[in-house]
Write a protein that holds these residues in place. Structure first.
Motif, PDB file in Angstrom:
ATOM      1  N   SER A 163       0.810  -1.214   0.000  1.00 13.72           N
ATOM      2  CA  SER A 163       0.000   0.000   0.000  1.00 13.72           C
ATOM      3  C   SER A 163       0.847   1.270   0.000  1.00 13.72           C
ATOM      4  O   SER A 163       0.311   2.376   0.093  1.00 13.72           O
ATOM      5  CB  SER A 163      -0.924   0.010   1.225  1.00 13.72           C
ATOM      6  OG  SER A 163      -0.169  -0.062   2.428  1.00 13.72           O
ATOM      7  N   LEU A 164       2.164   1.134  -0.118  1.00 13.56           N
ATOM      8  CA  LEU A 164       3.063   2.289  -0.093  1.00 13.56           C
ATOM      9  C   LEU A 164       2.742   3.255  -1.233  1.00 13.56           C
ATOM     10  O   LEU A 164       2.836   2.894  -2.410  1.00 13.56           O
ATOM     11  CB  LEU A 164       4.515   1.829  -0.190  1.00 13.56           C
ATOM     12  CG  LEU A 164       5.580   2.927  -0.099  1.00 13.56           C
ATOM     13  CD1 LEU A 164       5.606   3.538   1.296  1.00 13.56           C
ATOM     14  CD2 LEU A 164       6.950   2.366  -0.470  1.00 13.56           C
ATOM     15  N   ALA A 165       2.343   4.479  -0.868  1.00 12.64           N
ATOM     16  CA  ALA A 165       2.017   5.506  -1.873  1.00 12.64           C
ATOM     17  C   ALA A 165       1.093   4.955  -2.946  1.00 12.64           C
ATOM     18  O   ALA A 165       1.273   5.199  -4.134  1.00 12.64           O
ATOM     19  CB  ALA A 165       3.292   6.061  -2.499  1.00 12.64           C
ATOM     20  N   ALA A 166       0.068   4.213  -2.526  1.00  8.76           N
ATOM     21  CA  ALA A 166      -0.819   3.562  -3.483  1.00  8.76           C
ATOM     22  C   ALA A 166      -1.602   4.553  -4.328  1.00  8.76           C
ATOM     23  O   ALA A 166      -2.003   4.248  -5.454  1.00  8.76           O
ATOM     24  CB  ALA A 166      -1.781   2.630  -2.749  1.00  8.76           C
ATOM     25  N   ARG A 167      -1.827   5.758  -3.787  1.00  4.77           N
ATOM     26  CA  ARG A 167      -2.588   6.786  -4.516  1.00  4.77           C
ATOM     27  C   ARG A 167      -1.801   8.092  -4.499  1.00  4.77           C
ATOM     28  O   ARG A 167      -1.020   8.335  -3.574  1.00  4.77           O
ATOM     29  CB  ARG A 167      -3.934   7.042  -3.840  1.00  4.77           C
ATOM     30  CG  ARG A 167      -4.768   5.814  -3.539  1.00  4.77           C
ATOM     31  CD  ARG A 167      -5.863   6.181  -2.543  1.00  4.77           C
ATOM     32  NE  ARG A 167      -5.295   6.707  -1.305  1.00  4.77           N
ATOM     33  CZ  ARG A 167      -5.954   7.495  -0.446  1.00  4.77           C
ATOM     34  NH1 ARG A 167      -7.189   7.855  -0.692  1.00  4.77           N
ATOM     35  NH2 ARG A 167      -5.369   7.930   0.666  1.00  4.77           N
ATOM     36  N   PRO A 168      -2.009   8.946  -5.503  1.00  4.89           N
ATOM     37  CA  PRO A 168      -1.368  10.263  -5.443  1.00  4.89           C
ATOM     38  C   PRO A 168      -1.667  10.995  -4.138  1.00  4.89           C
ATOM     39  O   PRO A 168      -0.804  11.710  -3.612  1.00  4.89           O
ATOM     40  CB  PRO A 168      -1.964  10.996  -6.652  1.00  4.89           C
ATOM     41  CG  PRO A 168      -2.304   9.916  -7.618  1.00  4.89           C
ATOM     42  CD  PRO A 168      -2.753   8.763  -6.755  1.00  4.89           C
ATOM     43  N   TYR A 169      -2.870  10.805  -3.585  1.00  4.13           N
ATOM     44  CA  TYR A 169      -3.255  11.481  -2.345  1.00  4.13           C
ATOM     45  C   TYR A 169      -2.326  11.115  -1.190  1.00  4.13           C
ATOM     46  O   TYR A 169      -2.167  11.890  -0.245  1.00  4.13           O
ATOM     47  CB  TYR A 169      -4.692  11.118  -1.987  1.00  4.13           C
ATOM     48  CG  TYR A 169      -5.371  12.110  -1.054  1.00  4.13           C
ATOM     49  CD1 TYR A 169      -6.258  13.061  -1.556  1.00  4.13           C
ATOM     50  CD2 TYR A 169      -5.140  12.103   0.313  1.00  4.13           C
ATOM     51  CE1 TYR A 169      -6.892  13.975  -0.716  1.00  4.13           C
ATOM     52  CE2 TYR A 169      -5.754  13.014   1.162  1.00  4.13           C
ATOM     53  CZ  TYR A 169      -6.636  13.945   0.634  1.00  4.13           C
ATOM     54  OH  TYR A 169      -7.240  14.855   1.467  1.00  4.13           O
ATOM     55  N   ASP A 170      -1.705   9.929  -1.273  1.00  3.18           N
ATOM     56  CA  ASP A 170      -0.813   9.512  -0.193  1.00  3.18           C
ATOM     57  C   ASP A 170       0.421  10.404  -0.095  1.00  3.18           C
ATOM     58  O   ASP A 170       1.088  10.427   0.943  1.00  3.18           O
ATOM     59  CB  ASP A 170      -0.402   8.046  -0.381  1.00  3.18           C
ATOM     60  CG  ASP A 170      -1.567   7.098  -0.148  1.00  3.18           C
ATOM     61  OD1 ASP A 170      -2.402   7.391   0.738  1.00  3.18           O
ATOM     62  OD2 ASP A 170      -1.661   6.062  -0.847  1.00  3.18           O
ATOM     63  N   LEU A 171       0.732  11.143  -1.157  1.00  3.03           N
ATOM     64  CA  LEU A 171       1.821  12.117  -1.075  1.00  3.03           C
ATOM     65  C   LEU A 171       1.466  13.227  -0.081  1.00  3.03           C
ATOM     66  O   LEU A 171       2.331  13.755   0.615  1.00  3.03           O
ATOM     67  CB  LEU A 171       2.096  12.726  -2.447  1.00  3.03           C
ATOM     68  CG  LEU A 171       2.753  11.824  -3.485  1.00  3.03           C
ATOM     69  CD1 LEU A 171       2.827  12.542  -4.832  1.00  3.03           C
ATOM     70  CD2 LEU A 171       4.137  11.371  -3.042  1.00  3.03           C
ATOM     71  N   ARG A 172       0.211  13.592  -0.029  1.00  2.00           N
ATOM     72  CA  ARG A 172      -0.240  14.598   0.939  1.00  2.00           C
ATOM     73  C   ARG A 172      -0.066  14.065   2.359  1.00  2.00           C
ATOM     74  O   ARG A 172       0.396  14.784   3.254  1.00  2.00           O
ATOM     75  CB  ARG A 172      -1.695  14.969   0.662  1.00  2.00           C
ATOM     76  CG  ARG A 172      -2.342  15.854   1.722  1.00  2.00           C
ATOM     77  CD  ARG A 172      -3.750  16.259   1.261  1.00  2.00           C
ATOM     78  NE  ARG A 172      -4.621  16.611   2.365  1.00  2.00           N
ATOM     79  CZ  ARG A 172      -4.692  17.826   2.913  1.00  2.00           C
ATOM     80  NH1 ARG A 172      -3.928  18.801   2.457  1.00  2.00           N
ATOM     81  NH2 ARG A 172      -5.527  18.065   3.907  1.00  2.00           N
ATOM     82  N   HIS A 173      -0.441  12.811   2.569  1.00  2.00           N
ATOM     83  CA  HIS A 173      -0.244  12.207   3.888  1.00  2.00           C
ATOM     84  C   HIS A 173       1.239  12.194   4.260  1.00  2.00           C
ATOM     85  O   HIS A 173       1.604  12.431   5.422  1.00  2.00           O
ATOM     86  CB  HIS A 173      -0.788  10.781   3.903  1.00  2.00           C
ATOM     87  CG  HIS A 173      -2.270  10.695   3.734  1.00  2.00           C
ATOM     88  ND1 HIS A 173      -3.128  11.637   4.251  1.00  2.00           N
ATOM     89  CD2 HIS A 173      -3.058   9.768   3.107  1.00  2.00           C
ATOM     90  CE1 HIS A 173      -4.380  11.295   3.953  1.00  2.00           C
ATOM     91  NE2 HIS A 173      -4.355  10.178   3.273  1.00  2.00           N
TER      92      HIS A 173
END
Length: 225
Positions: A163-173
């Motif tokens: 699940s590492l950086a699975a979505r672009p939104y995870d960059l915000r997290h």
């Protein structure tokens, strides 16, 4: 509100590797989307906020830190449910009243990327920084496709399957987690990220790590004054 899973959060080196891989995806999409993804990581913008970023929102000095003053977002809906009949429609910022803005200081690395992007691609007729070759807005499916291809290039097979950086939104997290773990006061992080402090601390509770020794040292210093 769902807690952020630390397993989705990349470290700075991994973030740079992913961003460097984005331009290698396709002839046009990847190169045009790299700096949009960089805004999500370095400024903690939501993808729909980056999609509506205007040149007028950006202060981009030749050197040093810059500033983004967010005014609107551009979420994707369906033509049936937007006032304009378009797939993308400009709206108020999430959790913000009409005409309320959000100021985010941005580091020199992002200032340089935005300057380079604008020099290369210019802006859309309405001033948007990120746009297709015909001035349109990239769909969320285009974002997702480019991102997954970049993950294949930048990550190990095991990391890609995780699940590492699975979505672009995870960059915000990753951005918000980095700020908190760097010791930036929660009030300032919440202001930049567009959260209330209560929501921020609740959502990122599992991502704040390694500060106990630092905090204990600060308390000791205060007690010994």
């Amino acid at each position: 509100m769902t807690l952020v899973d630390p397993r989705t959060v990349v470290n700075p080196a991994q973030a740079r590797q992913l961003l460097d891989a984005v331009p290698k995806v396709g002839r046009k999409r990847g190169p045009r989307l790299k700096t949009l993804f960089a805004c999500v990581y370095y400024a903690a913008l939501r993808p729909e906020e980056a999609a509506d970023l205007r040149l007028a929102n950006c202060t981009l000095p030749d050197a040093g830190w810059g500033l983004i003053v967010l005014e609107k977002a551009r979420p994707q809906g369906t033509k049936r449910w937007t006032n304009s009949g378009e797939t993308h429609e400009t709206r108020n910022l999430k959790h913000r009243a009409d005409k309320e803005t959000r100021e985010i200081p941005i580091p020199p690395v992002l200032v340089a990327m935005l300057r380079e992007h604008i020099t290369e691609y210019g802006t859309a007729a309405d001033g948007r920084v990120f746009h297709t070759g015909t001035g349109g807005t990239y769909s969320s499916s285009a974002h997702s496709y480019v991102w997954q291809e970049a993950r294949k290039l930048a990550l190990t097979p095991a990391q890609f399957a995780s699940s590492l950086a699975a979505r672009p939104y995870d960059l915000r997290h990753a951005a918000v987690s980095l700020w908190l773990n760097a010791g930036v006061p929660a009030v300032e992080v919440a202001k930049r990220a567009g959260h209330s402090v209560d929501v921020l601390l609740r959502v990122y509770a599992k991502c704040v790590d390694g500060q106990q020794e630092h905090i204990n040292g600060k308390i000791n210093e205060a007690l010994n004054e």
